[in-house]
Motif scaffolding. Structure first.
Motif, mmCIF file in Angstrom:
data_model
loop_
_atom_site.group_PDB
_atom_site.id
_atom_site.type_symbol
_atom_site.label_atom_id
_atom_site.label_comp_id
_atom_site.label_asym_id
_atom_site.label_seq_id
_atom_site.Cartn_x
_atom_site.Cartn_y
_atom_site.Cartn_z
ATOM 1 N N ILE A 201 -17.015 16.912 7.813
ATOM 2 C CA ILE A 201 -16.689 16.306 9.107
ATOM 3 C C ILE A 201 -17.294 17.143 10.233
ATOM 4 C CG2 ILE A 201 -14.817 15.755 10.705
ATOM 5 C CD1 ILE A 201 -14.981 13.809 8.381
ATOM 6 N N GLN A 202 -17.164 18.457 10.144
ATOM 7 C CA GLN A 202 -17.719 19.346 11.169
ATOM 8 C C GLN A 202 -19.241 19.359 11.134
ATOM 9 O OE1 GLN A 202 -15.778 23.095 10.377
ATOM 10 N NE2 GLN A 202 -13.747 22.263 10.814
ATOM 11 N N ALA A 203 -19.810 19.418 9.933
ATOM 12 C CA ALA A 203 -21.268 19.450 9.805
ATOM 13 C C ALA A 203 -21.891 18.195 10.403
ATOM 14 C CB ALA A 203 -21.662 19.593 8.341
ATOM 15 N N TYR A 204 -21.316 17.039 10.099
ATOM 16 C CA TYR A 204 -21.863 15.780 10.595
ATOM 17 C C TYR A 204 -21.646 15.622 12.098
ATOM 18 C CZ TYR A 204 -21.890 14.523 5.605
ATOM 19 O OH TYR A 204 -22.091 14.491 4.241
ATOM 20 N N GLY A 205 -20.572 16.230 12.602
ATOM 21 C CA GLY A 205 -20.310 16.137 14.031
ATOM 22 C C GLY A 205 -21.142 17.072 14.871
ATOM 23 N N LEU A 206 -21.556 18.182 14.292
ATOM 24 C CA LEU A 206 -22.241 19.229 15.047
ATOM 25 C C LEU A 206 -23.733 19.315 14.781
ATOM 26 C CD1 LEU A 206 -19.575 22.054 14.742
ATOM 27 C CD2 LEU A 206 -20.375 21.011 16.872
ATOM 28 N N ASP A 246 -6.657 13.788 11.134
ATOM 29 C CA ASP A 246 -5.741 12.699 10.836
ATOM 30 C C ASP A 246 -6.514 11.541 10.199
ATOM 31 O OD1 ASP A 246 -3.735 10.858 10.729
ATOM 32 O OD2 ASP A 246 -3.358 10.782 12.893
ATOM 33 N N PHE A 247 -6.395 11.431 8.886
ATOM 34 C CA PHE A 247 -7.101 10.384 8.147
ATOM 35 C C PHE A 247 -6.299 9.090 8.041
ATOM 36 C CE2 PHE A 247 -9.003 14.322 6.537
ATOM 37 C CZ PHE A 247 -10.352 14.019 6.562
ATOM 38 N N ARG A 248 -5.090 9.062 8.575
ATOM 39 C CA ARG A 248 -4.222 7.891 8.407
ATOM 40 C C ARG A 248 -4.874 6.643 8.999
ATOM 41 N NH1 ARG A 248 0.931 9.404 11.497
ATOM 42 N NH2 ARG A 248 -0.708 10.228 12.867
ATOM 43 N N GLY A 249 -4.969 5.610 8.181
ATOM 44 C CA GLY A 249 -5.508 4.353 8.659
ATOM 45 C C GLY A 249 -7.018 4.286 8.712
ATOM 46 N N TYR A 250 -7.684 5.355 8.280
ATOM 47 C CA TYR A 250 -9.142 5.349 8.214
ATOM 48 C C TYR A 250 -9.582 5.141 6.765
ATOM 49 C CZ TYR A 250 -9.774 7.149 12.967
ATOM 50 O OH TYR A 250 -9.782 7.300 14.334
ATOM 51 N N ASN A 392 -11.437 15.107 20.033
ATOM 52 C CA ASN A 392 -12.675 15.874 20.146
ATOM 53 C C ASN A 392 -13.875 14.986 19.799
ATOM 54 O OD1 ASN A 392 -14.815 17.720 19.910
ATOM 55 N ND2 ASN A 392 -13.459 19.336 19.191
ATOM 56 N N PRO A 393 -14.841 14.824 20.706
ATOM 57 C CA PRO A 393 -16.024 13.999 20.394
ATOM 58 C C PRO A 393 -16.790 14.476 19.169
ATOM 59 C CG PRO A 393 -15.919 14.480 22.744
ATOM 60 C CD PRO A 393 -14.866 15.327 22.087
ATOM 61 N N ILE A 394 -16.743 15.771 18.896
ATOM 62 C CA ILE A 394 -17.417 16.312 17.707
ATOM 63 C C ILE A 394 -16.801 15.734 16.443
ATOM 64 C CG2 ILE A 394 -17.782 18.425 16.360
ATOM 65 C CD1 ILE A 394 -17.904 19.908 19.098
ATOM 66 N N ILE A 395 -15.480 15.715 16.397
ATOM 67 C CA ILE A 395 -14.785 15.199 15.216
ATOM 68 C C ILE A 395 -14.941 13.688 15.132
ATOM 69 C CG2 ILE A 395 -12.594 15.102 13.994
ATOM 70 C CD1 ILE A 395 -13.997 17.912 14.316
ATOM 71 N N ARG A 401 -20.102 9.444 11.158
ATOM 72 C CA ARG A 401 -21.237 9.681 10.267
ATOM 73 C C ARG A 401 -20.802 9.722 8.801
ATOM 74 N NH1 ARG A 401 -24.952 14.206 11.022
ATOM 75 N NH2 ARG A 401 -26.401 12.773 10.017
ATOM 76 N N ALA A 402 -19.538 10.076 8.561
ATOM 77 C CA ALA A 402 -19.007 10.025 7.196
ATOM 78 C C ALA A 402 -18.603 8.609 6.801
ATOM 79 C CB ALA A 402 -17.809 10.964 7.067
#
Length: 420
Positions: A201-206, A246-250, A392-395, A401-402
Motif C-alpha cells: 500500500i505504501q509502495a504503490y502510494g509513494l 481500514d480495509f472494511r468494505g473494500y 492520507n492521499p498517499i494511502i 493502485r492495489a
C-alpha cells in the motif's frame, strides 16, 4: 453497528478501566523505552520493575512509538508539547543517525547511537513499519518540522532498488525482504499472503513501481469449521496491516475484503484452541491466540489452523489485535487473562506470551506486539489510527493502485459466528 459501538457492547465483560490500563501501559513502554536523546525505541524490554538491560532498538518499534504518542495525547496520558518534541527528535535522528542503505533502515541498532547491530539486514518490511508511523505522525501533528523531516525520509527510500535488486531483476513485481552488506539482497520476496500488505500500500502510494505484484501474491485458501479465509498460521499476518489501514468494505480486483479474512482467521484460531487437539493446558474460548512470539524455547512462529505449530504458548497480542474484528471474543480474552493469570501482569501490561503447561510466563514485552495491540484497541474504541491514515492521499493512491475499491457486501461470502 460501528466498531466503537460494538466495543462498548463487549467491554462490559472487562470494564473500560482494563482497556485504559492496557493501552496506557503500552504507551508507557513507548515513552519510557525510547531513548530521549534520539527517540529510538527498544525492540523489547523487561515487564518487571527494576533495571532493564536491553539496549537494541528496532525501526519497527519506532514506527509504533510515533503512533503511540498521539494516542497518549488523545487520552491525556502524555503532554502534547512533550509528545510533539519527542516526535521531532525521533524524525531528526532517524535521518542523521540511524544507519540505512538507499533509505532502507537497518533492522536493529544501538538505541543511543543508531549503529547497526547483530549484522542485521536493511529490512524492507521493518522500514515500512517505521514509515507507517511517520506517515501517521505527519498527518496527526501537522507540524512544519515533522512534515519537513517526514518528506525527507520518504524521498530517501529507493523503492525500485529494493524491487529489482538494484537492477539485477528488472521484471520483478515483488519486493525483496531486504539487503545485507555482507550477503547482498535476500532471495526471499514478499510474494505470499502475510502481514506485508501495508508494505505494498505504501509502495504503490509513494512510487511508480509496478502494482502487478498485488494480484500475484499467493493466497492459499483455508477452511476450518465452516470459516473460509486466506492462509492459516500465526494470526498477526491478518492483523498487522489491518491495524494501520481500514480495509472494511473494500474489495480488491480479486474480490477479497481483508477485514473479513481477518475476522474469519481470528475466529478459526480461537476455534482451534477450543477444539484443542493437542490437549494443551488452559486452552479454551477465553484462552487462545497462536502467534509469532516468544516461547519457552526462544522466539517462534506458533499458529493454527492451516500452518499449525502448537507448543502450548499463547500470545495476548493475537486476541487483542483482533479487537476491531471480533470485539466480544477479544474482550472476553482480556478479562479472563487478567483474572486468571494475575502474576502475568507487569509494568507494561500483559507479557508477550505465556505457556501454562510449562508453567512459563514471559518476562519481556516486545515493541512490535504492544504496538499492534495498541493500534487495534484504539481503532476499536475511537477509530483514531484508521481515521488519520484513511485521509492520507498517499494511502488513498496505494489503495487505488492495489485495486482496492468500495464494494457492496458479497452475500455469497460466509461470515460465521464463533462457536463454543
Amino acid at each position: 453497528m460501528m466498531i466503537s459501538a460494538l466495543f462498548c457492547v463487549a467491554a462490559h465483560l472487562a470494564g473500560p478501566s482494563l482497556f485504559d490500563d492496557v493501552q496506557r501501559r503500552a504507551v508507557d513502554f513507548f515513552w519510557n523505552e525510547s531513548y530521549s536523546g534520539t527517540g529510538f525505541t527498544k525492540d523489547r524490554a523487561t515487564n518487571a520493575d527494576g533495571t532493564d538491560t536491553h539496549n537494541i532498538a528496532s525501526c519497527a518499534a519506532v514506527g509504533y512509538a510515533l503512533i503511540a504518542y498521539p494516542i497518549g495525547v488523545e487520552h491525556k496520558w502524555l503532554d502534547r508539547k512533550e509528545a510533539l518534541e519527542r516526535t521531532r527528535v525521533t524524525l531528526a535522528h532517524l535521518l542523521t543517525d540511524w544507519q540505512h542503505s538507499h533509505g532502507w533502515l537497518y533492522h536493529f541498532v544501538d538505541w543511543k547511537t543508531g549503529e547497526r547491530q547483530w549484522n542485521c539486514e536493511s529490512s524492507s518490511v521493518d522500514t515500512s513499519l517505521c514509515l507507517a508511523g511517520i506517515l501517521f505522525a505527519d498527518r496527526y501533528w501537522k507540524d512544519p518540522q515533522v512534515s519537513r523531516d517526514a518528506d525527507r525520509f520518504i524521498k530517501r527510500i529507493d523503492w525500485k532498488w529494493m524491487l529489482t535488486d538494484d537492477g539485477d531483476k528488472p521484471d520483478a513485481v515483488h519486493l525483496s525482504m531486504g539487503w545485507n552488506p555482507d550477503k547482498g539482497f535476500i532471495a526471499s520476496r514478499w510474494n505470499e499472503f502475510n502481514e506485508a500488505k501495508f508494505l505494498y500500500i505504501q509502495a504503490y502510494g509513494l512510487s511508480d513501481i509496478t502494482a502487478d505484484g498485488w494480484d500475484k501474491i499467493k493466497r492459499p485458501a483455508e477452511t476450518y469449521k465452516g470459516l473460509d479465509f486466506i492462509t492459516g498460521g500465526p494470526i498477526f499476518m491478518h492483523e498487522m496491516s489491518e491495524g494501520f489501514y481500514d480495509f472494511r468494505g473494500y474489495r480488491d480486483r480479486l474480490g477479497y475484503d481483508y477485514s473479513i479474512e481477518e475476522r474469519n482467521a481470528a475466529l478459526s484460531n480461537r476455534q482451534y484452541c477450543i477444539d484443542n487437539p493437542k490437549k494443551m493446558k488452559g486452552y479454551g474460548p477465553d484462552f487462545w491466540g497462536l502467534n509469532a512470539c516468544d516461547t519457552p524455547d526462544g522466539y517462534g512462529g506458533s499458529g493454527a489452523p492451516g500452518w499449525t505449530v502448537d507448543d502450548g504458548t499463547v500470545c495476548p497480542t493475537g486476541p487483542l489485535a483482533a479487537m476491531p474484528a471480533i470485539p466480544k471474543e477479544a474482550t472476553s480474552f482480556a478479562a479472563a487473562l487478567r483474572r486468571d493469570y494475575p502474576t502475568a501482569w507487569g509494568k507494561y501490561g500483559f507479557p508477550d506470551a505465556l505457556n501454562p503447561g510449562r508453567n512459563w510466563i514471559d518476562t519481556d514485552v516486545l515493541g512490535i506486539d504492544l504496538g499492534m495491540m495498541l493500534c487495534a484497541v484504539e481503532n476499536a474504541r475511537t477509530g483514531l489510527v484508521w481515521r488519520i491514515t484513511s485521509a492520507n492521499p498517499i494511502i488513498k493512491r496505494g489503495f487505488e493502485r492495489a485495486g482496492l475499491k468500495k464494494a457492496k457486501p458479497d452475500p455469497r461470502l460466509r461470515i460465521v459466528a464463533s462457536a463454543e
